[in-house]
Write a protein that holds these residues in place. Sequence first.
Motif, PDB file in Angstrom:
ATOM      1  N   CYS A  86      -5.564   2.917  15.355  1.00 15.44           N
ATOM      2  CA  CYS A  86      -3.458   3.044  13.776  1.00 15.44           C
ATOM      3  C   CYS A  86      -2.945   3.772  14.415  1.00 15.44           C
ATOM      4  O   CYS A  86      -1.921   4.431  13.944  1.00 15.44           O
ATOM      5  N   GLU A 278       1.313  -8.065   1.215  1.00 18.57           N
ATOM      6  CA  GLU A 278       1.055  -6.851   1.466  1.00 18.57           C
ATOM      7  C   GLU A 278       2.488  -6.626   3.334  1.00 18.57           C
ATOM      8  O   GLU A 278       2.854  -7.829   4.338  1.00 18.57           O
ATOM      9  N   LEU A 312      -9.772   0.389   1.861  1.00 21.65           N
ATOM     10  CA  LEU A 312      -8.437  -0.175   1.246  1.00 21.65           C
ATOM     11  C   LEU A 312      -7.836   1.295   0.185  1.00 21.65           C
ATOM     12  O   LEU A 312      -6.645   1.319   0.304  1.00 21.65           O
ATOM     13  N   GLU A 314      -7.531   3.699   3.092  1.00 18.69           N
ATOM     14  CA  GLU A 314      -6.526   3.748   3.691  1.00 18.69           C
ATOM     15  C   GLU A 314      -5.585   3.201   4.455  1.00 18.69           C
ATOM     16  O   GLU A 314      -5.367   2.073   4.564  1.00 18.69           O
ATOM     17  N   LYS A 315      -4.201   4.050   3.113  1.00 18.35           N
ATOM     18  CA  LYS A 315      -3.171   3.080   3.118  1.00 18.35           C
ATOM     19  C   LYS A 315      -2.087   3.525   4.378  1.00 18.35           C
ATOM     20  O   LYS A 315      -1.603   2.392   4.496  1.00 18.35           O
ATOM     21  N   ARG A 318      -3.370   0.557   6.882  1.00 15.66           N
ATOM     22  CA  ARG A 318      -3.326  -0.839   6.040  1.00 15.66           C
ATOM     23  C   ARG A 318      -2.746  -2.157   7.186  1.00 15.66           C
ATOM     24  O   ARG A 318      -2.571  -3.287   7.204  1.00 15.66           O
ATOM     25  N   THR A 319      -1.488  -1.445   7.355  1.00 16.91           N
ATOM     26  CA  THR A 319      -0.345  -2.748   7.587  1.00 16.91           C
ATOM     27  C   THR A 319      -0.717  -3.233   9.738  1.00 16.91           C
ATOM     28  O   THR A 319      -0.515  -3.843  10.120  1.00 16.91           O
TER      29      THR A 319
END
Length: 401
Positions: A86, A278, A312, A314-315, A318-319
């Motif tokens: 990420c 989302e 969840l 871990e904002k 998330r994408t």
Amino acid sequence: MAFLFNKFLEAVKVLAKSPTFARDPRQLQFEADINRLFLYTSYNRLGRKVEEADAEEIIEMASKASVADQQKLVQENIHSQIENFCTAMDEIFLPDMNKKNEPGEALGQSDTARKSGLSWAVGKSGPPTVSPAIPETRPLKSAEVSWRLKDLIGYTLSLKPSRIPHKEAGQGLFVDGEADVGTVIALYPGVIYTPAYYRYIPGYPRVDAHNTYLTARYDGTVINARPWGSGGEAREVWNGLLVPEISPNVQSREKGSDRFWKMLNKPLEGIRVGCTSEVIERRNPLALAHFANHPAKGMAPNVMICPYDFPLTEKDMRTYIPNIPFGNSEEVNMRRFGSFWFRSRSKKSGADVPVLKTLVLVATRTLCEEEVLLNYRLSNSKRRPEWYIPVDEEEERRRWS
């Protein structure tokens, strides 16, 4: 390095036959898989400068630590890799790490808020909902994102005609670059169905009749990758709104158990359930696990499936997790009894962190410029395709017992 890895391979073979595993065949196979994943991912986390003493300590832990402890460490090892992935994706996409959008600013909202592939797959769209803002990203095509990721982490994935010699192999998944043993090679994308929502899977009850992109975890969670396809060319709001109207396809000469199953599990039609919205990065180069083929005769798998519970909380990450849950945000507790799932009255601890129950593929050896091969472990209770050659019949019997 090769000597130490061979020690790990020997440990995998020995520990898989350990009498300390559960007597229940299904549980035994689950524990054997977790044991292997613990060894592979821990070995990966040690890095290329691993010392023999460290390797031996991990092997000893694998023989003594409880399954729960090993499972926890596998999650930590996988999560550490996902964090690095990420971070690399942020470096590729974010034009300015210090720049922040104004409140309510959503670039490209009119294009990306339209009906997505997921909503098309699960049914008609419902009433308009408030879509989350989509942050500004560099306008890169998927191919460019892929080669930039390779520069940062050493490998990426590509789709090419499979080298498996049968007509149904189609597109194969290939590693472009090099990845060490224990590396998270690919993420399994798509819609996540917990047992409470099985009857909403398109095509229910014979959900796999026309969909080869379904896979399941040991805990009963099913992921349908068909809506994802091969990804997209934008960061967008991905929605699941209405369930489809599905009618049962009743066949004649059913066995008694089949009639009981269909009576107990009548498909639900036209019922609205909760939905989520989302922002998902569809240009994710690793979200292609569903294209991995089963090895042909004389070939061996080089990856294995690993359950990964993405927290969840871990904002910022998330994408880059290419999954969305189907159904209400509050999980319905279910318990398995034989082949059936029933609602459970037991409640989970309020301290539990909410998670997405996903799957990733983990390399079982070093991969370099080659096709990704996954042991499908198809159930031996159903008629298998002509091209399917079992890798290990005993493992399959335990997995589906």
